[in-house]
Design an enzyme around this catalytic site. Structure first.
Site, PDB file in Angstrom:
ATOM      1  N   ALA A  14       0.818  -1.227   0.000  1.00  0.00           N
ATOM      2  CA  ALA A  14       0.000   0.000   0.000  1.00  0.00           C
ATOM      3  C   ALA A  14       0.849   1.274   0.000  1.00  0.00           C
ATOM      4  O   ALA A  14       0.324   2.364   0.144  1.00  0.00           O
ATOM      5  CB  ALA A  14      -0.951  -0.011   1.198  1.00  0.00           C
ATOM      6  N   ARG A  38       7.383  -2.254   2.565  1.00  0.00           N
ATOM      7  CA  ARG A  38       8.710  -2.242   3.210  1.00  0.00           C
ATOM      8  C   ARG A  38       9.146  -0.836   3.602  1.00  0.00           C
ATOM      9  O   ARG A  38      10.041  -0.673   4.421  1.00  0.00           O
ATOM     10  CB  ARG A  38       9.771  -2.809   2.251  1.00  0.00           C
ATOM     11  CG  ARG A  38       9.724  -4.290   2.058  1.00  0.00           C
ATOM     12  CD  ARG A  38      10.543  -4.691   0.864  1.00  0.00           C
ATOM     13  NE  ARG A  38      10.057  -4.028  -0.347  1.00  0.00           N
ATOM     14  CZ  ARG A  38      10.566  -4.157  -1.554  1.00  0.00           C
ATOM     15  NH1 ARG A  38      11.628  -4.920  -1.740  1.00  0.00           N
ATOM     16  NH2 ARG A  38      10.048  -3.532  -2.593  1.00  0.00           N
ATOM     17  N   ASP A  64       9.008  -7.259   4.839  1.00  0.00           N
ATOM     18  CA  ASP A  64       9.293  -7.762   3.495  1.00  0.00           C
ATOM     19  C   ASP A  64       8.493  -9.045   3.292  1.00  0.00           C
ATOM     20  O   ASP A  64       8.720 -10.041   3.985  1.00  0.00           O
ATOM     21  CB  ASP A  64      10.804  -8.036   3.376  1.00  0.00           C
ATOM     22  CG  ASP A  64      11.205  -8.393   1.951  1.00  0.00           C
ATOM     23  OD1 ASP A  64      10.383  -8.968   1.220  1.00  0.00           O
ATOM     24  OD2 ASP A  64      12.360  -8.093   1.583  1.00  0.00           O
ATOM     25  N   SER A 144      -3.040  -9.862 -13.437  1.00  0.00           N
ATOM     26  CA  SER A 144      -2.628  -8.955 -14.520  1.00  0.00           C
ATOM     27  C   SER A 144      -3.036  -9.563 -15.859  1.00  0.00           C
ATOM     28  O   SER A 144      -3.193 -10.792 -15.961  1.00  0.00           O
ATOM     29  CB  SER A 144      -1.096  -8.807 -14.500  1.00  0.00           C
ATOM     30  OG  SER A 144      -0.629  -8.174 -15.665  1.00  0.00           O
ATOM     31  N   TYR A 157       7.826 -12.764 -15.226  1.00  0.00           N
ATOM     32  CA  TYR A 157       6.744 -11.958 -14.633  1.00  0.00           C
ATOM     33  C   TYR A 157       5.389 -12.540 -15.048  1.00  0.00           C
ATOM     34  O   TYR A 157       4.502 -12.731 -14.208  1.00  0.00           O
ATOM     35  CB  TYR A 157       6.855 -10.483 -15.051  1.00  0.00           C
ATOM     36  CG  TYR A 157       5.696  -9.659 -14.517  1.00  0.00           C
ATOM     37  CD1 TYR A 157       5.580  -9.420 -13.146  1.00  0.00           C
ATOM     38  CD2 TYR A 157       4.713  -9.157 -15.372  1.00  0.00           C
ATOM     39  CE1 TYR A 157       4.499  -8.694 -12.639  1.00  0.00           C
ATOM     40  CE2 TYR A 157       3.636  -8.424 -14.876  1.00  0.00           C
ATOM     41  CZ  TYR A 157       3.536  -8.197 -13.508  1.00  0.00           C
ATOM     42  OH  TYR A 157       2.468  -7.498 -12.996  1.00  0.00           O
ATOM     43  N   LYS A 161       2.279 -14.236 -12.710  1.00  0.00           N
ATOM     44  CA  LYS A 161       0.876 -13.787 -12.698  1.00  0.00           C
ATOM     45  C   LYS A 161      -0.050 -14.912 -13.157  1.00  0.00           C
ATOM     46  O   LYS A 161      -1.190 -15.002 -12.720  1.00  0.00           O
ATOM     47  CB  LYS A 161       0.722 -12.525 -13.562  1.00  0.00           C
ATOM     48  CG  LYS A 161       1.358 -11.297 -12.903  1.00  0.00           C
ATOM     49  CD  LYS A 161       0.682 -10.979 -11.563  1.00  0.00           C
ATOM     50  CE  LYS A 161       1.292  -9.813 -10.827  1.00  0.00           C
ATOM     51  NZ  LYS A 161       0.605  -9.492  -9.570  1.00  0.00           N
ATOM     52  N   VAL A 190      -0.987   0.117 -16.018  1.00  0.00           N
ATOM     53  CA  VAL A 190      -1.538   1.099 -15.078  1.00  0.00           C
ATOM     54  C   VAL A 190      -0.479   2.147 -14.731  1.00  0.00           C
ATOM     55  O   VAL A 190       0.599   1.793 -14.219  1.00  0.00           O
ATOM     56  CB  VAL A 190      -1.996   0.421 -13.760  1.00  0.00           C
ATOM     57  CG1 VAL A 190      -2.753   1.413 -12.881  1.00  0.00           C
ATOM     58  CG2 VAL A 190      -2.848  -0.817 -14.024  1.00  0.00           C
ATOM     59  N   THR A 193       1.736   4.558 -10.776  1.00  0.00           N
ATOM     60  CA  THR A 193       2.311   3.465  -9.985  1.00  0.00           C
ATOM     61  C   THR A 193       3.834   3.544 -10.133  1.00  0.00           C
ATOM     62  O   THR A 193       4.333   4.278 -10.994  1.00  0.00           O
ATOM     63  CB  THR A 193       1.879   2.082 -10.517  1.00  0.00           C
ATOM     64  OG1 THR A 193       2.510   1.856 -11.789  1.00  0.00           O
ATOM     65  CG2 THR A 193       0.370   1.955 -10.673  1.00  0.00           C
TER      66      THR A 193
HETATM   67  P1  NDP Z   1       3.926  -0.221  -7.352  1.00  0.00           P
HETATM   68  O1  NDP Z   1       5.382  -0.470  -7.577  1.00  0.00           O
HETATM   69  O2  NDP Z   1       3.443   1.173  -7.334  1.00  0.00           O
HETATM   70  O3  NDP Z   1       3.470  -0.940  -6.001  1.00  0.00           O
HETATM   71  C1  NDP Z   1       3.996  -2.170  -5.591  1.00  0.00           C
HETATM   72  C2  NDP Z   1       3.745  -2.354  -4.108  1.00  0.00           C
HETATM   73  O4  NDP Z   1       4.230  -3.661  -3.720  1.00  0.00           O
HETATM   74  C3  NDP Z   1       4.478  -1.326  -3.263  1.00  0.00           C
HETATM   75  O5  NDP Z   1       3.648  -0.865  -2.228  1.00  0.00           O
HETATM   76  C4  NDP Z   1       5.638  -2.126  -2.684  1.00  0.00           C
HETATM   77  O6  NDP Z   1       5.974  -1.647  -1.384  1.00  0.00           O
HETATM   78  C5  NDP Z   1       5.031  -3.517  -2.566  1.00  0.00           C
HETATM   79  N1  NDP Z   1       6.089  -4.533  -2.534  1.00  0.00           N
HETATM   80  C6  NDP Z   1       6.941  -4.870  -3.543  1.00  0.00           C
HETATM   81  N2  NDP Z   1       7.844  -5.777  -3.096  1.00  0.00           N
HETATM   82  C7  NDP Z   1       7.545  -6.004  -1.788  1.00  0.00           C
HETATM   83  C8  NDP Z   1       8.124  -6.812  -0.770  1.00  0.00           C
HETATM   84  N3  NDP Z   1       9.187  -7.595  -1.010  1.00  0.00           N
HETATM   85  N4  NDP Z   1       7.581  -6.786   0.458  1.00  0.00           N
HETATM   86  C9  NDP Z   1       6.513  -6.009   0.722  1.00  0.00           C
HETATM   87  N5  NDP Z   1       5.908  -5.222  -0.187  1.00  0.00           N
HETATM   88  C10 NDP Z   1       6.436  -5.220  -1.435  1.00  0.00           C
HETATM   89  O7  NDP Z   1       3.195  -1.057  -8.487  1.00  0.00           O
HETATM   90  P2  NDP Z   1       1.655  -1.346  -8.786  1.00  0.00           P
HETATM   91  O8  NDP Z   1       0.771  -0.576  -7.910  1.00  0.00           O
HETATM   92  O9  NDP Z   1       1.494  -1.231 -10.225  1.00  0.00           O
HETATM   93  O10 NDP Z   1       1.594  -2.900  -8.420  1.00  0.00           O
HETATM   94  C11 NDP Z   1       0.629  -3.468  -7.558  1.00  0.00           C
HETATM   95  C12 NDP Z   1       0.238  -4.826  -8.108  1.00  0.00           C
HETATM   96  O11 NDP Z   1      -0.428  -4.652  -9.345  1.00  0.00           O
HETATM   97  C13 NDP Z   1       1.401  -5.765  -8.384  1.00  0.00           C
HETATM   98  O12 NDP Z   1       1.055  -7.067  -7.985  1.00  0.00           O
HETATM   99  C14 NDP Z   1       1.553  -5.696  -9.904  1.00  0.00           C
HETATM  100  O13 NDP Z   1       2.117  -6.860 -10.424  1.00  0.00           O
HETATM  101  C15 NDP Z   1       0.106  -5.540 -10.298  1.00  0.00           C
HETATM  102  N6  NDP Z   1      -0.164  -4.981 -11.629  1.00  0.00           N
HETATM  103  C16 NDP Z   1       0.371  -3.793 -12.009  1.00  0.00           C
HETATM  104  C17 NDP Z   1       0.095  -3.273 -13.254  1.00  0.00           C
HETATM  105  C18 NDP Z   1       0.708  -2.013 -13.752  1.00  0.00           C
HETATM  106  O14 NDP Z   1       0.754  -1.804 -14.983  1.00  0.00           O
HETATM  107  N7  NDP Z   1       1.162  -1.096 -12.906  1.00  0.00           N
HETATM  108  C19 NDP Z   1      -0.815  -3.972 -14.157  1.00  0.00           C
HETATM  109  C20 NDP Z   1      -1.326  -5.220 -13.659  1.00  0.00           C
HETATM  110  C21 NDP Z   1      -1.021  -5.685 -12.427  1.00  0.00           C
HETATM  111  P3  NDP Z   1       7.458  -1.358  -0.856  1.00  0.00           P
HETATM  112  O15 NDP Z   1       8.300  -0.968  -2.030  1.00  0.00           O
HETATM  113  O16 NDP Z   1       7.274  -0.270   0.158  1.00  0.00           O
HETATM  114  O17 NDP Z   1       7.858  -2.635  -0.232  1.00  0.00           O
HETATM  115  C1  8X3 Z   2       1.474  -5.236 -15.480  1.00  0.00           C
HETATM  116  C2  8X3 Z   2       0.958  -5.139 -16.873  1.00  0.00           C
HETATM  117  O1  8X3 Z   2       1.658  -5.559 -19.285  1.00  0.00           O
HETATM  118  O2  8X3 Z   2       3.096  -4.142 -17.941  1.00  0.00           O
HETATM  119  O3  8X3 Z   2       1.135  -6.442 -14.918  1.00  0.00           O
HETATM  120  O4  8X3 Z   2       3.041  -6.513 -17.558  1.00  0.00           O
HETATM  121  S1  8X3 Z   2       2.276  -5.370 -17.952  1.00  0.00           S
END
Ligand code: NDP
Ligand code: 8X3
Length: 260
Positions: A14, A38, A64, A144, A157, A161, A190, A193
């Site tokens: 979050a 983290r 983590d 995803s 990746y 998923k 998205v 992010t």
């Molecule tokens: P962000 O990088 O903005 O968010 C990722 C979140 O995951 C951060 O809050 C990060 O927190 C947390 N995270 C990553 N690694 C760890 C870890 N080892 N321990 C704890 N927390 C962790 O990316 P998105 O919001 O885009 O991603 C959220 C989800 O959506 C993911 O599962 C991603 O695969 C999925 N997704 C994203 C898309 C996109 O295009 N953006 C499309 C489809 C799916 P911190 O760094 O503080 O640990």
């Molecule tokens: C994130 C969407 O297409 O960048 O899951 O892998 S993509």
């Protein structure tokens, strides 16, 4: 508000992107929130913002998700007060690198597998027993389009998923007779992010992947997650595949300009 009726939602990952937007939307709608990630400073920033703006309780857990002992300690620290999680949103996840399989970095693969698959499993294993005990709860996994269809150099990746997709199906079968709901939201690309900057390890130039079309925004995905979570008890939405109007699959993006 009658606190007995207030539901608690736990959102992993979050500190930014979809998770942050989702935690914010649930807080706006009166849910008590547990936020994880983290980065302690980001968690504290969001916690104080949500508490200031909305009349809700917010708990932050800094750990983590790849490290089982850290996950166990964090969940244990919830204690009696926060033990009843009504909705678990398994959102934490990431992509690292974009290379053909023969050039891929093994550390990248391990990070993705440990975060996207094992982290989701750890959280589910630790949170779901209480849900089963009370015969209700909702687990929403963030998958995803990459779990639906591979794209060049996305190999590991996409595989993580795809594993999330199968876990959603498996969890649904394990829980449907026990009163728990299991859903998945599967977005295409998205923005708002840190996904791209994380994938390209801080390389801002390579991370500019949303400049020539309008992708989804984190809030668009949060709204769908919220919709899925707020259906009447007899409705279980299993999967929502959602994309920008300019995207028609992992390999089809109309990059002819933004805001079309
Ligand atoms: P962000 O990088 O903005 O968010 C990722 C979140 O995951 C951060 O809050 C990060 O927190 C947390 N995270 C990553 N690694 C760890 C870890 N080892 N321990 C704890 N927390 C962790 O990316 P998105 O919001 O885009 O991603 C959220 C989800 O959506 C993911 O599962 C991603 O695969 C999925 N997704 C994203 C898309 C996109 O295009 N953006 C499309 C489809 C799916 P911190 O760094 O503080 O640990
Ligand atoms: C994130 C969407 O297409 O960048 O899951 O892998 S993509």
């Amino acid at each position: 508000m009658n606190k007995n009726l207030t539901k608690t939602v736990l959102v992993t990952g979050a500190t930014s992107g979809i998770g942050k937007a989702t935690a914010t939307l649930f807080a706006k709608n009166g849910y008590d929130i547990i936020i994880t990630g983290r980065r302690a400073e980001k968690l504290e920033e969001l916690k104080s913002k949500l508490k200031k703006k909305y009349v809700v309780k917010v708990k932050s857990l800094c750990f983590d998700i790849r490290k089982l002992q850290e996950v166990k300690k964090a969940v244990k620290s919830l204690g009696e007060e926060w033990s009843q999680v009504d909705i678990l949103i398994n959102n934490a996840g990431l992509a690292m690198g974009l290379d053909p399989i023969h050039k891929g970095k093994i550390e990248h693969w391990e990070t993705m597998i440990d975060t996207n698959i094992k982290g989701l499993l750890y959280m589910t294993r630790l949170i779901s027993p209480e849900m089963v005990k009370k015969g209700s709860g909702h687990i929403i996994n963030i998958c995803s389009t990459a779990g639906n269809d591979a794209y060049p150099n996305g190999n590991v990746y996409c595989a993580t998923k795809s594993a999330v997709d199968m876990l959603t199906k498996g969890m649904r079968l394990d829980f449907y007779k026990l009163g728990l709901r299991v859903s998945q939201v599967s977005p295409g690309m998205v923005e708002e992010t840190e996904f791209a900057i994380t994938r390209f390890e801080g390389d801002e130039k390579r991370a500019k992947i949303y400049e020539d079309f309008t992708p989804l925004r984190s809030k668009d995905v949060a709204e769908v997650i919220y919709f899925v979570a707020t259906r009447p008890k007899h409705v279980n939405i299993q999967d929502v595949l959602m994309m920008s109007s300019q995207q028609a699959g992992s390999n089809f993006v109309d990059r002819s300009g933004r805001d079309k």
